[in-house]
Write a protein that holds these residues in place. Structure first.
Motif, PDB file in Angstrom:
ATOM      1  N   SER A  82       1.692   2.381  -3.387  1.00 26.40           N
ATOM      2  CA  SER A  82       0.583   2.660  -4.304  1.00 26.40           C
ATOM      3  C   SER A  82       0.351   4.153  -4.428  1.00 26.40           C
ATOM      4  N   LEU A 103      -5.490  -2.932  -3.946  1.00 30.22           N
ATOM      5  CA  LEU A 103      -4.238  -2.809  -4.683  1.00 30.22           C
ATOM      6  C   LEU A 103      -4.280  -3.588  -5.986  1.00 30.22           C
ATOM      7  N   ASP A 111      -3.372  -1.113  -8.939  1.00 30.85           N
ATOM      8  CA  ASP A 111      -2.094  -1.292  -9.614  1.00 30.85           C
ATOM      9  C   ASP A 111      -2.248  -1.546 -11.100  1.00 30.85           C
ATOM     10  N   LEU A 168       0.837  -1.204   0.000  1.00 30.36           N
ATOM     11  CA  LEU A 168       0.000   0.000   0.000  1.00 30.36           C
ATOM     12  C   LEU A 168       0.872   1.254   0.000  1.00 30.36           C
TER      13      LEU A 168
END
Lengths: 263, 263
Positions: free
Chosen positions: B39, B258, B262, B36
């Motif tokens: 990110s 995520l 992503d 995280l």
């Protein structure tokens, strides 16, 4: 909440509306008004006082000049004991120490309900949590509240009454409490039954427009509001409840009743 | 109420529903999940915690491994201060000592409102009466409540939350409180505004099906419920609120986000 202005005068009497009074009523207790003592009225105290035992309450009233016995009092604690016994309920008590003795004969082990009264200083966060936790552990939580008054007046100012704390527990648990006391119809009916009179033969005198006047009227009684105690001038324009009469004080109520009872 | 599972992940991200993620989001704080941290998600804590100041709250979160600053927290006390200042309100505070410093800059003389927070042990009968009397003396009584939670879970058991005491004062005074905190739409909107994102770009993750999930959804956000904290299995069949997804814990929520962020 000034118990001495909240009493139920039950009688087969004539009233301000002019009905005639049958002759088979008797005076059940003595009041400071000598003329009332000589009348044929049955009188009963009908109170939501839940901090004191009946013994303490009667002692207080006697000091104030009311010659009354425990048997002439309708109060929430003994009425609650009857409910508990009938339904096999074992209470966790959140009550004032003064009223605890009323529950001496009740099994309080392994509680399956909570009984809430005007606990005063005992409404601590710790005690409220204990009552809350007891309810949350029950599959069918039962909360019995001795009255649901919002507040009352003491010399030191307005004080929160049991109804406020009842609402707190209702909200936290997502349940509805069962109220024992005015204005519950069962409570007024038990007072009438104890006096052996019918609703239409009785007059309620009280200072609470909703709890005393409205509650008694819903049971078929007539009701006078006294302009003392928690009375507020706006009560005379209450959107839902209209008293059968207003009197400035208890003495005026007694005068009025005796005028008609003596006829 | 476990603040570490009640956070608002705001981002211009793709979600479980498959929207694409624009590239202009940034990671605003660091979490224990290393992925995280790398990110582009903006993250904000959105809590109803009203016992602690933001300083205390952030210190606690840091000890738990959350790298977060005071500026990344949306909490009821600072939001309330803004309301008080905007409307010229001078509060009588019934709050926990831990949060009192948040109100240091607010004029508390000659109170014209009452501010209620999760006061814990300070919810004494005396303090409740003082708050009640203050409200009853006002011509237009204003009661502001920091959240309206029913209860929360501590290691020692379930504890009554501010909402229960709010209901007590509402009933006693015959008024309705103004709630600052989840699920109030204003509160969620202030969090979104602080992040500079729109509701449809944000996801709420929380353990409270009504306060977190329902409240966020009513503002146009999507919301995941974590099966930890105050989660109960019956929440997944709640009659009014249906989460956009359920996750076993925060780690699973982060994984899920995520995966899509992503892309």
């Amino acid at each position: 909440a000034s118990p001495w202005v909240e009493w139920l005068l039950g009688s087969r009497l004539s009233t301000a509306r002019g009905h005639t009074a049958p002759s088979d009523t008797t005076l059940a207790c003595h009041f400071p008004h000598p003329r009332l003592k000589r009348s044929r009225l049955k009188v009963r105290f009908c109170t939501n006082e839940s901090q004191k035992s009946r013994g303490e309450l009667v002692a207080l009233l006697r000091r104030l000049g009311f010659d009354i016995s425990q048997e002439e009092v309708t109060a929430p604690a003994p009425a609650t004991c009857q409910v508990l016994e009938e339904r096999g309920l074992r209470p966790h008590l959140l009550v004032h120490d003064g009223v605890r003795s009323e529950f001496d004969q009740i099994d309080q082990s392994n509680p399956n309900c909570v009984v809430l009264a005007d606990a005063g200083e005992s409404f601590s966060y710790q005690n409220m949590n204990k009552a809350f936790q007891t309810l949350m552990e029950l599959e069918n939580p039962v909360l019995i509240s001795l009255g649901k008054g919002r507040y009352y007046k003491e010399t030191s100012g307005l004080m929160l009454d049991v109804g406020a704390y009842m609402k707190a527990l209702e909200y936290a648990c997502g349940i509805e409490a069962e109220v024992v006391g005015k204005p519950s119809p069962e409570f007024f009916k038990s007072a009438l039954q104890a006096m052996g009179v019918e609703a239409h033969q009785a007059i309620m005198i009280g200072d609470d427009i909703v709890g005393d006047v409205g509650g008694a009227q819903r049971c078929g009684m007539r009701a006078l509001q006294v302009r003392t105690g928690k009375f507020r001038p706006s009560d005379e324009y209450h959107p839902e409840v209209k008293a059968d009469g207003y009197v400035d004080n208890l003495a005026e109520a007694v005068d009025l009743l005796l005028q008609h009872a003596d006829k």
